[in-house]
Design a protein around this motif. Structure first.
Motif, PDB file in Angstrom:
ATOM      1  N   GLN A  92     109.021 174.609  90.356  1.00 24.04           N
ATOM      2  CA  GLN A  92     107.762 174.877  91.049  1.00 24.04           C
ATOM      3  C   GLN A  92     106.521 174.554  90.217  1.00 24.04           C
ATOM      4  O   GLN A  92     105.418 174.491  90.760  1.00 24.04           O
ATOM      5  N   ASN A  93     106.670 174.389  88.910  1.00 24.91           N
ATOM      6  CA  ASN A  93     105.503 174.067  88.090  1.00 24.91           C
ATOM      7  C   ASN A  93     105.959 173.489  86.758  1.00 24.91           C
ATOM      8  O   ASN A  93     106.983 173.888  86.212  1.00 24.91           O
ATOM      9  N   ASN A  94     105.186 172.558  86.247  1.00 27.57           N
ATOM     10  CA  ASN A  94     105.509 171.924  84.966  1.00 27.57           C
ATOM     11  C   ASN A  94     104.480 172.227  83.886  1.00 27.57           C
ATOM     12  O   ASN A  94     104.835 172.464  82.736  1.00 27.57           O
ATOM     13  N   ILE A  95     103.187 172.200  84.238  1.00 26.30           N
ATOM     14  CA  ILE A  95     102.124 172.390  83.262  1.00 26.30           C
ATOM     15  C   ILE A  95     101.349 173.667  83.577  1.00 26.30           C
ATOM     16  O   ILE A  95     100.871 173.843  84.698  1.00 26.30           O
ATOM     17  N   LEU A  96     101.237 174.558  82.590  1.00 27.60           N
ATOM     18  CA  LEU A  96     100.413 175.756  82.696  1.00 27.60           C
ATOM     19  C   LEU A  96      99.356 175.707  81.605  1.00 27.60           C
ATOM     20  O   LEU A  96      99.658 175.337  80.464  1.00 27.60           O
ATOM     21  N   ILE A  97      98.121 176.079  81.938  1.00 31.31           N
ATOM     22  CA  ILE A  97      97.013 176.022  80.992  1.00 31.31           C
ATOM     23  C   ILE A  97      96.408 177.422  80.842  1.00 31.31           C
ATOM     24  O   ILE A  97      95.987 178.033  81.828  1.00 31.31           O
ATOM     25  N   PHE A  98      96.382 177.912  79.589  1.00 28.87           N
ATOM     26  CA  PHE A  98      95.913 179.262  79.290  1.00 28.87           C
ATOM     27  C   PHE A  98      94.661 179.203  78.408  1.00 28.87           C
ATOM     28  O   PHE A  98      94.433 178.224  77.682  1.00 28.87           O
ATOM     29  N   ASP A  99      93.871 180.290  78.433  1.00 26.01           N
ATOM     30  CA  ASP A  99      92.919 180.488  77.343  1.00 26.01           C
ATOM     31  C   ASP A  99      93.621 181.325  76.280  1.00 26.01           C
ATOM     32  O   ASP A  99      94.759 181.760  76.451  1.00 26.01           O
ATOM     33  N   LYS A 100      92.931 181.569  75.158  1.00 27.56           N
ATOM     34  CA  LYS A 100      93.613 182.230  74.047  1.00 27.56           C
ATOM     35  C   LYS A 100      93.850 183.729  74.272  1.00 27.56           C
ATOM     36  O   LYS A 100      94.559 184.364  73.501  1.00 27.56           O
ATOM     37  N   SER A 101      93.257 184.289  75.329  1.00 23.78           N
ATOM     38  CA  SER A 101      93.561 185.682  75.666  1.00 23.78           C
ATOM     39  C   SER A 101      94.827 185.796  76.511  1.00 23.78           C
ATOM     40  O   SER A 101      95.299 186.893  76.775  1.00 23.78           O
ATOM     41  N   GLY A 102      95.371 184.649  76.934  1.00 27.70           N
ATOM     42  CA  GLY A 102      96.566 184.648  77.766  1.00 27.70           C
ATOM     43  C   GLY A 102      96.285 184.501  79.250  1.00 27.70           C
ATOM     44  O   GLY A 102      97.208 184.490  80.062  1.00 27.70           O
ATOM     45  N   LYS A 103      95.004 184.374  79.624  1.00 29.95           N
ATOM     46  CA  LYS A 103      94.659 184.193  81.032  1.00 29.95           C
ATOM     47  C   LYS A 103      95.048 182.797  81.487  1.00 29.95           C
ATOM     48  O   LYS A 103      94.763 181.799  80.822  1.00 29.95           O
ATOM     49  N   LEU A 104      95.692 182.710  82.651  1.00 32.24           N
ATOM     50  CA  LEU A 104      96.082 181.425  83.211  1.00 32.24           C
ATOM     51  C   LEU A 104      94.873 180.785  83.883  1.00 32.24           C
ATOM     52  O   LEU A 104      94.300 181.341  84.820  1.00 32.24           O
ATOM     53  N   LEU A 105      94.491 179.618  83.400  1.00 25.76           N
ATOM     54  CA  LEU A 105      93.320 178.921  83.918  1.00 25.76           C
ATOM     55  C   LEU A 105      93.670 177.907  84.990  1.00 25.76           C
ATOM     56  O   LEU A 105      92.886 177.673  85.909  1.00 25.76           O
ATOM     57  N   ASP A 106      94.813 177.281  84.875  1.00 24.08           N
ATOM     58  CA  ASP A 106      95.174 176.203  85.786  1.00 24.08           C
ATOM     59  C   ASP A 106      96.667 175.937  85.657  1.00 24.08           C
ATOM     60  O   ASP A 106      97.288 176.306  84.652  1.00 24.08           O
ATOM     61  N   PHE A 107      97.232 175.314  86.673  1.00 28.23           N
ATOM     62  CA  PHE A 107      98.600 174.818  86.561  1.00 28.23           C
ATOM     63  C   PHE A 107      98.773 173.658  87.529  1.00 28.23           C
ATOM     64  O   PHE A 107      98.131 173.596  88.567  1.00 28.23           O
ATOM     65  N   TRP A 108      99.618 172.710  87.145  1.00 31.74           N
ATOM     66  CA  TRP A 108      99.835 171.540  87.993  1.00 31.74           C
ATOM     67  C   TRP A 108     101.166 170.876  87.673  1.00 31.74           C
ATOM     68  O   TRP A 108     101.729 171.077  86.616  1.00 31.74           O
ATOM     69  N   GLY A 109     101.624 170.079  88.614  1.00 28.90           N
ATOM     70  CA  GLY A 109     102.765 169.209  88.390  1.00 28.90           C
ATOM     71  C   GLY A 109     104.100 169.777  88.809  1.00 28.90           C
ATOM     72  O   GLY A 109     104.465 170.884  88.436  1.00 28.90           O
ATOM     73  N   THR A 110     104.829 168.992  89.614  1.00 28.04           N
ATOM     74  CA  THR A 110     106.227 169.280  89.917  1.00 28.04           C
ATOM     75  C   THR A 110     107.079 168.022  89.744  1.00 28.04           C
ATOM     76  O   THR A 110     108.269 168.038  90.028  1.00 28.04           O
ATOM     77  N   ALA A 111     106.473 166.945  89.259  1.00 28.05           N
ATOM     78  CA  ALA A 111     107.177 165.663  89.135  1.00 28.05           C
ATOM     79  C   ALA A 111     108.039 165.591  87.880  1.00 28.05           C
ATOM     80  O   ALA A 111     108.909 164.729  87.775  1.00 28.05           O
ATOM     81  N   TYR A 112     107.798 166.512  86.922  1.00 33.65           N
ATOM     82  CA  TYR A 112     108.520 166.469  85.651  1.00 33.65           C
ATOM     83  C   TYR A 112     109.559 167.584  85.628  1.00 33.65           C
ATOM     84  O   TYR A 112     109.414 168.590  84.936  1.00 33.65           O
ATOM     85  N   GLN A 113     110.609 167.392  86.423  1.00 29.74           N
ATOM     86  CA  GLN A 113     111.609 168.441  86.605  1.00 29.74           C
ATOM     87  C   GLN A 113     112.374 168.755  85.325  1.00 29.74           C
ATOM     88  O   GLN A 113     112.912 169.848  85.177  1.00 29.74           O
ATOM     89  N   GLY A 114     112.413 167.799  84.420  1.00 30.88           N
ATOM     90  CA  GLY A 114     113.012 168.039  83.111  1.00 30.88           C
ATOM     91  C   GLY A 114     111.952 168.115  82.030  1.00 30.88           C
ATOM     92  O   GLY A 114     112.177 167.674  80.898  1.00 30.88           O
ATOM     93  N   GLY A 115     110.771 168.675  82.363  1.00 31.17           N
ATOM     94  CA  GLY A 115     109.652 168.740  81.436  1.00 31.17           C
ATOM     95  C   GLY A 115     110.064 169.323  80.092  1.00 31.17           C
ATOM     96  O   GLY A 115     110.554 170.448  80.019  1.00 31.17           O
ATOM     97  N   HIS A 116     109.855 168.570  79.024  1.00 30.68           N
ATOM     98  CA  HIS A 116     110.370 168.985  77.725  1.00 30.68           C
ATOM     99  C   HIS A 116     109.372 168.796  76.592  1.00 30.68           C
ATOM    100  O   HIS A 116     109.045 169.738  75.879  1.00 30.68           O
ATOM    101  N   GLY A 117     108.874 167.582  76.378  1.00 30.73           N
ATOM    102  CA  GLY A 117     107.984 167.306  75.265  1.00 30.73           C
ATOM    103  C   GLY A 117     106.545 167.163  75.720  1.00 30.73           C
ATOM    104  O   GLY A 117     106.264 166.649  76.802  1.00 30.73           O
TER     105      GLY A 117
END
Length: 376
Positions: A92-117
């Motif tokens: 359901q999601n590949n990329i998650l973007i946080f600030d340094k307090s741990g708040k989730l700012l954004d997320f995107w992508g389902t094309a990288y089902q084996g997201g690794h590096g």
């Protein structure tokens, strides 16, 4: 430095105490109950050794398990804005973007089902991401299924610039040879180094446009210096001024192997009992997740939780957060082991912020989000 850390800690906790009331850029809504749980699950556990000790916060990430579920948190980088960008492999999601307090700012992508590096590179004042999809993903009935591995260059917003596909299409790999990339590194001239960590354990070098230059290594290489087994990570080591080197993780051999930018062998750094992931460089330090180790007595299998984190000054291990204190006898590093409490299950990557706090991504860690290790 300590006053800055205390300020960030206080403001971070204050931010965590706020209740999110809307979704911004797709970020998940966090309830008061979830935030309360987040604060209650901070720990007083101190990990590490010597000058590298850290307070462990397991529930640092403020995310919703229903809106942004996680499988494996593979890697994390910090962009020029101080945002922490994580790659995982949940369908359901590949990329998650946080600030340094741990708040989730954004997320995107389902094309990288084996997201690794995940590698970040400054290109003319703009951050670019290099994403590796290993070719292994969670399929039906929670079984891993294989697809074509790939490397994609994207913006931090997810716009694809170009893809690097199977080397067989350009005659570099033979028919039937798997390509399962796990990592990339970008050289000083923009060359792209791809670690085929779950395929042939080769390092493949391309120019900045994705055109093939050369490859070396491989699990079938008869030269022990060039033989690689699970070439899981690749990174550029700039610590020696004027002499950048390529640090390759040969994970199953429990070592880092160093090469010149054109693939000539330099040296091996042995990491006894530590199946390390990619090398992450900061100042004079090398940081790495340890995905597996073996206990002092008996044996474990690859699914058992046996990992920790290791930290080096130069080529010497100085701290093992989640592991035993490093020991050298006559200049030779002795085996390190996971401590009994198992605070870190499978260390897979380390991200370092400007205050030298660490953010730990883990594989096979009960769907947990990245942990924070606050420098003390």
């Amino acid at each position: 430095m300590s006053s800055r850390r205390n300020f960030i800690k206080k403001t971070g906790l204050a931010g965590a105490a706020l209740t999110a009331t809307s979704s911004v850029f797709g970020a998940a809504i966090i309830t008061k109950k979830e935030i309360s749980t987040h604060l209650l699950n901070e720990t007083d556990t101190i990990l590490g050794h010597g000058d590298y000790k850290y307070k462990l916060t397991k529930n640092w990430a403020q995310i919703s398990a229903t809106r942004t579920p996680l499988l494996n948190c593979h890697e994390m980088v910090m962009d020029r804005k101080g945002r922490l960008i994580m790659i995982g492999d949940h369908p359901q999601n590949n990329i998650l973007i946080f600030d340094k307090s741990g708040k989730l700012l954004d997320f995107w992508g389902t094309a990288y089902q084996g997201g690794h590096g995940l590698t970040l590179h400054d290109e003319g004042g703009e951050d670019m991401l290099y994403i590796t999809d290993s070719g292994w993903a969670l399929g039906k009935n929670n079984k891993m299924v294989k697809h074509n591995g790939r490397v994609a260059k994207t913006t931090v917003e997810g716009k694809v610039i170009f893809d690097i596909g199977h080397p067989q299409t350009i005659g570099v790999y033979k028919l039937g040879e798997d390509f399962c990339p796990t990592e990339t590194a970008i050289g000083p001239n923009g060359d792209i180094y791809v670690a085929d960590g779950y395929g042939q354990s080769r390092i493949i070098q391309y120019d900045a446009t994705g055109r093939y230059i050369r490859h070396w290594g491989g699990s079938d290489n008869p030269d022990p210096n060039y033989n690689l087994s699970s070439a899981h990570g690749v990174a550029i080591d700039y610590r020696e001024k004027g002499n950048p080197m390529i640090a390759v993780t040969s994970r199953s051999q429990e070592c880092f192997k160093y090469f010149t930018l054109d693939g000539k062998y330099i040296k091996t750094i042995e990491m006894p009992n530590m199946q390390v992931c990619r090398a992450v460089f900061d100042d004079n330090n090398l940081y790495a997740g340890v995905c597996w180790s073996q206990p002092k007595v008996g044996k474990t299998n690859w699914k058992d939780h046996t990992g920790f984190v290791t930290i080096m000054e130069g080529d010497q291990v100085v701290s093992n957060p989640g592991g035993t204190k490093p020991e050298y006898i006559d200049g030779v590093l002795q085996k390190s082991f996971q401590i009994e409490e198992k605070p870190i299950l499978h260390g897979h990557d380390v991200c370092i912020d400007e205050d030298k706090n660490l953010y730990i991504c883990q594989w096979n860690a009960n769907h947990s989000a990245p942990y924070k290790l606050e420098r003390v």
